[in-house]
Design a protein around this motif. Structure first.
Motif, mmCIF file in Angstrom:
data_model
loop_
_atom_site.group_PDB
_atom_site.id
_atom_site.type_symbol
_atom_site.label_atom_id
_atom_site.label_comp_id
_atom_site.label_asym_id
_atom_site.label_seq_id
_atom_site.Cartn_x
_atom_site.Cartn_y
_atom_site.Cartn_z
ATOM 1 N N ASN A 176 10.312 12.621 -13.317
ATOM 2 C CA ASN A 176 11.417 13.095 -14.151
ATOM 3 C C ASN A 176 12.770 13.013 -13.438
ATOM 4 O O ASN A 176 13.807 12.855 -14.101
ATOM 5 N N ILE A 177 12.753 13.147 -12.127
ATOM 6 C CA ILE A 177 14.005 12.959 -11.374
ATOM 7 C C ILE A 177 14.464 11.509 -11.493
ATOM 8 O O ILE A 177 15.666 11.227 -11.690
ATOM 9 N N ARG A 178 13.501 10.574 -11.396
ATOM 10 C CA ARG A 178 13.854 9.156 -11.580
ATOM 11 C C ARG A 178 14.368 8.918 -13.001
ATOM 12 O O ARG A 178 15.322 8.160 -13.220
ATOM 13 N N ALA A 179 13.709 9.606 -13.970
ATOM 14 C CA ALA A 179 14.166 9.455 -15.357
ATOM 15 C C ALA A 179 15.570 10.007 -15.524
ATOM 16 O O ALA A 179 16.400 9.422 -16.248
ATOM 17 N N LEU A 180 15.874 11.126 -14.858
ATOM 18 C CA LEU A 180 17.216 11.700 -14.940
ATOM 19 C C LEU A 180 18.249 10.756 -14.346
ATOM 20 O O LEU A 180 19.348 10.574 -14.912
ATOM 21 N N ILE A 181 17.892 10.144 -13.227
ATOM 22 C CA ILE A 181 18.820 9.169 -12.604
ATOM 23 C C ILE A 181 19.071 7.991 -13.540
ATOM 24 O O ILE A 181 20.210 7.535 -13.716
ATOM 25 N N ASP A 182 17.989 7.509 -14.196
ATOM 26 C CA ASP A 182 18.125 6.372 -15.128
ATOM 27 C C ASP A 182 18.991 6.736 -16.328
ATOM 28 O O ASP A 182 19.861 5.958 -16.738
ATOM 29 N N THR A 183 18.762 7.924 -16.892
ATOM 30 C CA THR A 183 19.531 8.309 -18.079
ATOM 31 C C THR A 183 21.005 8.533 -17.742
ATOM 32 O O THR A 183 21.883 8.227 -18.558
ATOM 33 N N ARG A 184 21.263 9.048 -16.550
ATOM 34 C CA ARG A 184 22.664 9.194 -16.140
ATOM 35 C C ARG A 184 23.340 7.838 -15.973
ATOM 36 O O ARG A 184 24.512 7.645 -16.354
ATOM 37 N N ALA A 185 22.568 6.886 -15.394
ATOM 38 C CA ALA A 185 23.136 5.542 -15.220
ATOM 39 C C ALA A 185 23.400 4.882 -16.577
ATOM 40 O O ALA A 185 24.458 4.255 -16.786
ATOM 41 N N LEU A 186 22.469 5.033 -17.504
ATOM 42 C CA LEU A 186 22.650 4.444 -18.835
ATOM 43 C C LEU A 186 23.817 5.105 -19.567
ATOM 44 O O LEU A 186 24.582 4.431 -20.279
ATOM 45 N N PHE A 187 23.944 6.428 -19.399
ATOM 46 C CA PHE A 187 25.056 7.125 -20.044
ATOM 47 C C PHE A 187 26.401 6.666 -19.476
ATOM 48 O O PHE A 187 27.384 6.491 -20.219
ATOM 49 N N ALA A 188 26.423 6.442 -18.153
ATOM 50 C CA ALA A 188 27.662 5.969 -17.515
ATOM 51 C C ALA A 188 28.027 4.569 -17.998
ATOM 52 O O ALA A 188 29.211 4.215 -18.090
ATOM 53 N N GLN A 189 27.005 3.775 -18.323
ATOM 54 C CA GLN A 189 27.247 2.416 -18.811
ATOM 55 C C GLN A 189 27.521 2.368 -20.316
ATOM 56 O O GLN A 189 27.774 1.314 -20.864
ATOM 57 N N GLY A 190 27.410 3.532 -20.951
ATOM 58 C CA GLY A 190 27.622 3.578 -22.389
ATOM 59 C C GLY A 190 26.435 3.106 -23.187
ATOM 60 O O GLY A 190 26.538 2.883 -24.396
ATOM 61 N N ARG A 191 25.276 3.001 -22.533
ATOM 62 C CA ARG A 191 24.080 2.516 -23.212
ATOM 63 C C ARG A 191 23.105 3.643 -23.554
ATOM 64 O O ARG A 191 22.030 3.411 -24.105
ATOM 65 N N GLY A 192 23.454 4.875 -23.211
ATOM 66 C CA GLY A 192 22.590 6.007 -23.489
ATOM 67 C C GLY A 192 23.383 7.163 -24.072
ATOM 68 O O GLY A 192 24.620 7.205 -24.006
ATOM 69 N N LEU A 193 22.660 8.101 -24.636
ATOM 70 C CA LEU A 193 23.286 9.278 -25.234
ATOM 71 C C LEU A 193 23.325 10.437 -24.240
ATOM 72 O O LEU A 193 22.468 10.560 -23.362
ATOM 73 N N LYS A 194 24.329 11.274 -24.447
ATOM 74 C CA LYS A 194 24.442 12.447 -23.559
ATOM 75 C C LYS A 194 23.261 13.391 -23.746
ATOM 76 O O LYS A 194 22.813 14.045 -22.791
#
Length: 447
Positions: A176-194
């Motif tokens: 889940n920590i890896r998932a959190l890192i991935d979702t933060r990266a996607l959010f920073a790229q504008g490819r994920g939701l907050k």
């Protein structure tokens, strides 16, 4: 300055040595835990001493049937001579009764006495009752060992369960920590939701909280287990066994088989039967108090009296006898009758307790067997669920790598897999505890 530096180094050394000591762990198998408890458990030690105490009570009871020999010696100094009363005609006076001073002012008396019971039925039966008490204490020791073995086994399995859960939770936290890192990266790229980032963050924090709670429970369970084993060590217990189903599930007892086995081996049932036997023997003891008692009695006596302490001039008259003494109880205020009624009531109470204990045993075994069937069914369901969750996680992981599913779907699959494994471990734990509980209820569990 140098002294201050040395003091700082000493403090740091003590701190690190304390952490190292606290971090020590002791590998322990279930067999080792049971062996340690057999030697170190305080309650068991007290009960074993109780066995020895009742052996001494039996010896004390038996002593009333053995010879009683005693030696006595006495010296008296009379400032006025002893007086006896005689008819005046015997003393050469006209008085009806004349006092006459007799004896020496120094009086010595020594005697050896003997008493040997020949017929004392109440004591003989009391000895038999004491022997039954010894057997009762032995049964209590065995019953306590069985209960202790169950408590230790259950605590050990609980420790195994929580350690396995902790390992799964830590693995889940890492993912889940890896998932959190991935979702933060996607959010920073504008490819994920907050909301995806927030959900991953909440999942990580919840897992951290669960891990902290599990660690605290593991520490508390370890303390409880060490107390049962009688260990005073500060090191943490590390169980080395595993949560595997080792016994034959297919050959489990039917209720009739269980009841037959328990009737032969249950220590509490045997203990209650012995209590009834002891009560009946006490009843016979009270009845025997109506019987006469016969004893051999004897005495050898040496005495002397004189006004001086010239022992060489003393004469030492001797007196000895040997005879039989008969004691017949006639009336003691109805005390024996009251004790007899008390003994009858006690026997009735113990018989009622035995009946209640047998009914409780029947209900207990029926409940355990019913719970076993349900737990076995749950194990099969949870095993199938884990297999399905593993397949689902593998599929979602492949889809996520190929961009066919979201990180949220992969997180849900991971959560389902972790929960499925935890539920499976819980099912295995329930079966192992139920198996040990059944062995205890059958009277087959030993320390």
């Amino acid at each position: 300055m140098k002294r201050k530096f040395l003091n700082i180094m000493l403090v740091l050394l003590l701190l690190f040595s304390g952490k190292a000591l606290h971090a020590q762990k002791r590998d322990l198998s279930l067999a080792e835990a049971l062996a340690l408890a057999a030697k170190g458990n305080k309650e068991l030690q007290v009960q074993m001493l109780e066995e020895i105490r009742f052996q001494e009570i039996t010896r004390e009871t038996q002593s009333y049937l053995l010879p009683n020999i005693s030696a006595n010696a006495a010296y008296s100094r009379y400032f006025d001579r002893q007086v006896i009363f005689l008819p005046g005609s015997f003393a050469g006076t006209n008085k009806p009764v004349q006092e006459v001073a007799v004896g020496g002012k120094n009086a010595f008396n020594g005697f050896l006495s003997l008493s040997q019971p020949l017929f004392m039925e109440s004591v003989r039966r009391e000895k038999q009752a004491a022997l039954i008490n010894e057997r009762i204490q032995k049964e209590r020791t065995i019953d306590l060992q069985s209960q202790l073995a169950f408590q230790i086994s259950a605590s050990y399995f609980e420790l195994l369960l929580m350690n396995s859960q902790l390992s799964l939770q830590q693995q889940s936290l890492s993912r889940n920590i890896r998932a959190l890192i991935d979702t933060r990266a996607l959010f920073a790229q504008g490819r994920g939701l907050k909301v995806d980032t927030l959900r991953s963050y909440i999942a990580v924090e919840n897992l951290k909280s669960s891990i902290s709670y599990l660690k605290n429970n593991i520490e508390v369970s370890g303390i409880r287990l060490k107390r049962l084993m009688g260990l005073n060590e500060v090191s943490e217990i590390k169980p080395t066994d595993s949560l595997n189903i080792e016994h034959d599930q297919a050959g489990f007892y039917t209720l009739d088989q269980a009841l037959q086995t328990a009737a032969l081996n249950r220590h509490d049932i045997n203990l209650q039967k012995l209590s009834i036997e002891h009560g009946q023997k006490q009843l016979s003891v009270r009845k025997a108090e109506y019987l006469p008692q016969i004893s051999v009695v004897g005495q050898y006596q040496v005495q002397a009296q004189a006004d001086n302490l010239n022992f060489g001039n003393y004469s030492l008259p001797r007196t000895s006898f040997l005879g039989l003494q008969l004691t017949i109880p006639i009336f003691n205020g109805n005390r024996t009758n009251a004790q007899l009624n008390q003994a009858r009531i006690k026997v009735r109470q113990e018989k009622i307790r035995l009946s209640d204990l047998q009914e409780e045993m029947n209900a207990e075994l029926a409940a355990i067997i019913s719970r076993w069937k349900e737990a076995n069914a749950q194990l099969i369901v949870q095993k199938t669920t884990v297999e399905a969750a593993e397949l689902n996680y593998t599929m979602m992981n492949d889809r996520y790598k190929n961009g066919l599913s979201s990180r949220l779907e992969l997180t849900d699959a991971e959560l389902s897999l972790t929960q499925g494994k935890i539920n499976y471990l819980q099912a295995v734990y329930n079966l192992k505890v139920l198996y040990v509980e059944l062995q205890r209820s059958l009277g087959l569990l030993k320390l």
